[in-house]
Design a protein around this motif. Sequence first.
Motif, mmCIF file in Angstrom:
data_model
loop_
_atom_site.group_PDB
_atom_site.id
_atom_site.type_symbol
_atom_site.label_atom_id
_atom_site.label_comp_id
_atom_site.label_asym_id
_atom_site.label_seq_id
_atom_site.Cartn_x
_atom_site.Cartn_y
_atom_site.Cartn_z
ATOM 1 N N PHE A 189 0.887 -1.261 -0.036
ATOM 2 C CA PHE A 189 0.031 0.209 0.019
ATOM 3 C C PHE A 189 0.718 1.279 0.102
ATOM 4 C CE2 PHE A 189 -3.079 -3.028 1.591
ATOM 5 C CZ PHE A 189 -4.117 -2.676 0.888
ATOM 6 N N SER A 190 2.202 1.204 -0.318
ATOM 7 C CA SER A 190 3.057 2.490 -0.280
ATOM 8 C C SER A 190 2.960 3.136 0.990
ATOM 9 C CB SER A 190 2.602 3.293 -1.429
ATOM 10 O OG SER A 190 2.847 2.755 -2.704
ATOM 11 N N ILE A 191 2.750 2.296 2.076
ATOM 12 C CA ILE A 191 3.146 2.822 3.591
ATOM 13 C C ILE A 191 4.435 2.554 3.984
ATOM 14 C CG2 ILE A 191 2.228 2.831 5.676
ATOM 15 C CD1 ILE A 191 -0.431 1.830 4.482
ATOM 16 N N GLU A 192 4.970 3.383 4.678
ATOM 17 C CA GLU A 192 6.380 3.207 5.164
ATOM 18 C C GLU A 192 6.359 2.511 6.304
ATOM 19 O OE1 GLU A 192 10.421 5.307 7.217
ATOM 20 O OE2 GLU A 192 8.613 6.621 6.806
ATOM 21 N N PRO A 193 6.922 1.145 6.500
ATOM 22 C CA PRO A 193 7.132 0.284 7.667
ATOM 23 C C PRO A 193 7.892 0.755 8.656
ATOM 24 C CG PRO A 193 7.971 -0.950 6.140
ATOM 25 C CD PRO A 193 7.467 0.388 5.295
ATOM 26 N N ILE A 194 7.646 0.903 9.867
ATOM 27 C CA ILE A 194 8.503 1.021 10.959
ATOM 28 C C ILE A 194 8.444 0.041 12.169
ATOM 29 C CG2 ILE A 194 9.274 2.882 12.922
ATOM 30 C CD1 ILE A 194 8.079 4.821 10.986
ATOM 31 N N LEU A 195 9.599 -0.471 12.445
ATOM 32 C CA LEU A 195 9.421 -1.694 13.545
ATOM 33 C C LEU A 195 9.833 -0.987 14.845
ATOM 34 C CD1 LEU A 195 9.050 -4.677 12.002
ATOM 35 C CD2 LEU A 195 10.123 -3.018 10.503
ATOM 36 N N VAL A 196 8.944 -1.481 15.772
ATOM 37 C CA VAL A 196 8.964 -1.000 17.112
ATOM 38 C C VAL A 196 8.939 -2.394 17.981
ATOM 39 C CG1 VAL A 196 7.785 0.374 19.138
ATOM 40 C CG2 VAL A 196 7.943 1.040 16.879
ATOM 41 N N PHE A 197 10.017 -2.520 19.032
ATOM 42 C CA PHE A 197 10.192 -3.554 19.908
ATOM 43 C C PHE A 197 9.916 -3.269 21.203
ATOM 44 C CE2 PHE A 197 12.624 -4.737 15.840
ATOM 45 C CZ PHE A 197 11.951 -5.863 15.571
ATOM 46 N N ASN A 198 8.651 -3.280 21.841
ATOM 47 C CA ASN A 198 8.438 -2.876 23.186
ATOM 48 C C ASN A 198 8.862 -3.824 24.101
ATOM 49 O OD1 ASN A 198 7.294 -1.137 24.886
ATOM 50 N ND2 ASN A 198 5.208 -2.073 24.721
ATOM 51 N N LYS A 199 8.754 -3.393 25.554
ATOM 52 C CA LYS A 199 9.154 -4.388 26.645
ATOM 53 C C LYS A 199 10.590 -4.563 26.568
ATOM 54 C CE LYS A 199 4.278 -6.113 26.539
ATOM 55 N NZ LYS A 199 3.645 -7.328 26.866
ATOM 56 N N ALA A 200 11.415 -3.679 26.275
ATOM 57 C CA ALA A 200 12.968 -3.820 26.261
ATOM 58 C C ALA A 200 13.425 -3.975 27.761
ATOM 59 C CB ALA A 200 13.743 -2.455 25.640
ATOM 60 N N ASP A 201 12.557 -3.500 28.609
ATOM 61 C CA ASP A 201 12.846 -3.598 30.282
ATOM 62 C C ASP A 201 12.925 -5.271 30.480
ATOM 63 O OD1 ASP A 201 9.825 -3.580 31.436
ATOM 64 O OD2 ASP A 201 10.108 -2.919 29.673
ATOM 65 N N LEU A 202 12.339 -6.089 29.522
ATOM 66 C CA LEU A 202 12.301 -7.207 30.030
ATOM 67 C C LEU A 202 13.214 -8.163 29.180
ATOM 68 C CD1 LEU A 202 8.293 -8.083 29.900
ATOM 69 C CD2 LEU A 202 9.835 -7.609 31.906
ATOM 70 N N GLY A 203 13.834 -7.789 28.276
ATOM 71 C CA GLY A 203 14.805 -8.692 27.448
ATOM 72 C C GLY A 203 15.621 -8.001 26.360
ATOM 73 N N ASP A 204 16.508 -8.630 25.674
ATOM 74 C CA ASP A 204 17.271 -7.978 24.526
ATOM 75 C C ASP A 204 16.881 -8.249 23.226
ATOM 76 O OD1 ASP A 204 19.365 -7.009 23.147
ATOM 77 O OD2 ASP A 204 20.960 -8.389 23.925
ATOM 78 N N PHE A 205 16.545 -7.125 22.307
ATOM 79 C CA PHE A 205 15.953 -7.131 21.099
ATOM 80 C C PHE A 205 17.175 -7.019 20.090
ATOM 81 C CE2 PHE A 205 11.829 -5.611 23.095
ATOM 82 C CZ PHE A 205 10.933 -6.738 22.564
ATOM 83 N N THR A 206 18.428 -6.848 20.361
ATOM 84 C CA THR A 206 19.408 -6.532 19.602
ATOM 85 C C THR A 206 19.570 -7.200 18.087
ATOM 86 O OG1 THR A 206 20.795 -5.677 21.449
ATOM 87 C CG2 THR A 206 22.025 -6.044 19.218
ATOM 88 N N GLU A 207 19.370 -8.545 18.481
ATOM 89 C CA GLU A 207 19.564 -9.327 17.140
ATOM 90 C C GLU A 207 18.472 -9.454 16.172
ATOM 91 O OE1 GLU A 207 22.380 -10.986 16.156
ATOM 92 O OE2 GLU A 207 23.224 -9.741 17.699
ATOM 93 N N VAL A 208 17.271 -9.231 16.603
ATOM 94 C CA VAL A 208 16.131 -9.238 15.834
ATOM 95 C C VAL A 208 16.082 -7.865 15.160
ATOM 96 C CG1 VAL A 208 14.400 -8.772 17.681
ATOM 97 C CG2 VAL A 208 13.676 -9.927 15.540
ATOM 98 N N ALA A 209 16.296 -6.684 15.818
ATOM 99 C CA ALA A 209 16.209 -5.635 15.246
ATOM 100 C C ALA A 209 17.408 -5.498 14.341
ATOM 101 C CB ALA A 209 16.552 -4.590 16.584
#
Length: 295
Positions: A104-124
Motif C-alpha cells: 500500500f506504499s506505506i512506510e513500515p517502522i518496526l517497534v520492539f516494546n518491553k525492552a525492560d524485559l529482554g534484549d532485542f538487539t539481534e532481531v532488530a
Amino acid sequence: METLNGLIIKAIAGFCYVEVGEAVYECKPRGSFRKEGISPVAGDRVEIVLNGEKGVVEKIFERKNLLVRPPLANIDKLFIVSSYAVPSVNTLIVDRMTAIAEHFSIEPILVFNKADLGDFTEVAKQYQRIGYKTFIVSAETGLGIECIKEELKGSVSAFSGNSGVGKSSILNKIMPELLLSTGDVSEKLGRGRHTTRQVELFRVDGGYVADTPGFSSFEITDFELNDKDELMYLFKEFDPYLGCCRFNSCAHITEPGCAVLEAVGSGMISRSRHQSYVSMYDSIKNIKPWEITKK
C-alpha cells in the motif's frame, strides 16, 4: 449552508466526525455512497456541507491508500509493534505487516516494546540490515519513546501488532491525555485482550496517529494482497537478486539456480524472512481472483 474541507477522525455507527481546523463536526455520509459501495473511513479527506452544527459528507477526495481491516485511509507510516516475552516476537506476523505496508506504499517502522524485559538487539539488526527503521522501546520505563514521538510529526500514522504488545501503552506514554484503554496479557493464550474498539485519529505534533484494534492472527488476503507474482517485490531485500535466476518464472521457493535462495544460503537474506515469504506464497498461490471476498 456552508461547504468546507476536512479530515475524518472517526467513523462509527453511521456517523463521521470531521475535523476542520480546531472544530469537529458530526456528519452523515450522503446516501449515494452506499449505492456506490463506498464507506467513508478515518483518514479520509472530505468535503462537507454544514447546516448549523451538523453536516453531510458530500465528497471523498482521492485516497493515497485504504486499509479495509482496520478501516483507515491515507496512511503515511505503519508502526509494527512487537514485544519481548509474552507475547514474544512473531516474525511471520511482522513480515506479513511489512509486506502489506509495502503493497500500500506505506512506510513500515518496526517497534520492539518491553525492552525492560529482554534484549532485542539481534532481531532488530535483522530488519535494520534490510533498511527498515527500527526502535527498541519500553512503555514501562520510557526508553525510546521520544524517538517514536519524533517519527509521528507531520504524518498520518497507524499502530498495529499482536494484541498485548503495548500499542496503547506506547501511545499513552507519548500522549498521556488520551488515557487509551490497555489490557493485560492472558497467560494461557499468550495474547492480550482487545482494548481498542474503533479506529480514531488523534493529533500529535502536527500529525495524526491511529490506535488500531489489536489482532493475533490474520490473512494477507484480508488486505487484497492475493497476487503471488507481486509478493517477491514486497520483500525489498530480494530486489538485487530478482532477474538473476536460471529460470524467468522462478518463484524463489525451491528452484535450482535461484539467486534468492543462494543469497539465503550465504546469509545475505535472512532465513526467517525467506520462510515468511514461502508461508505467504503458499497461502495465496492457489487463490483465483474470483475467489477473493472483498471485505
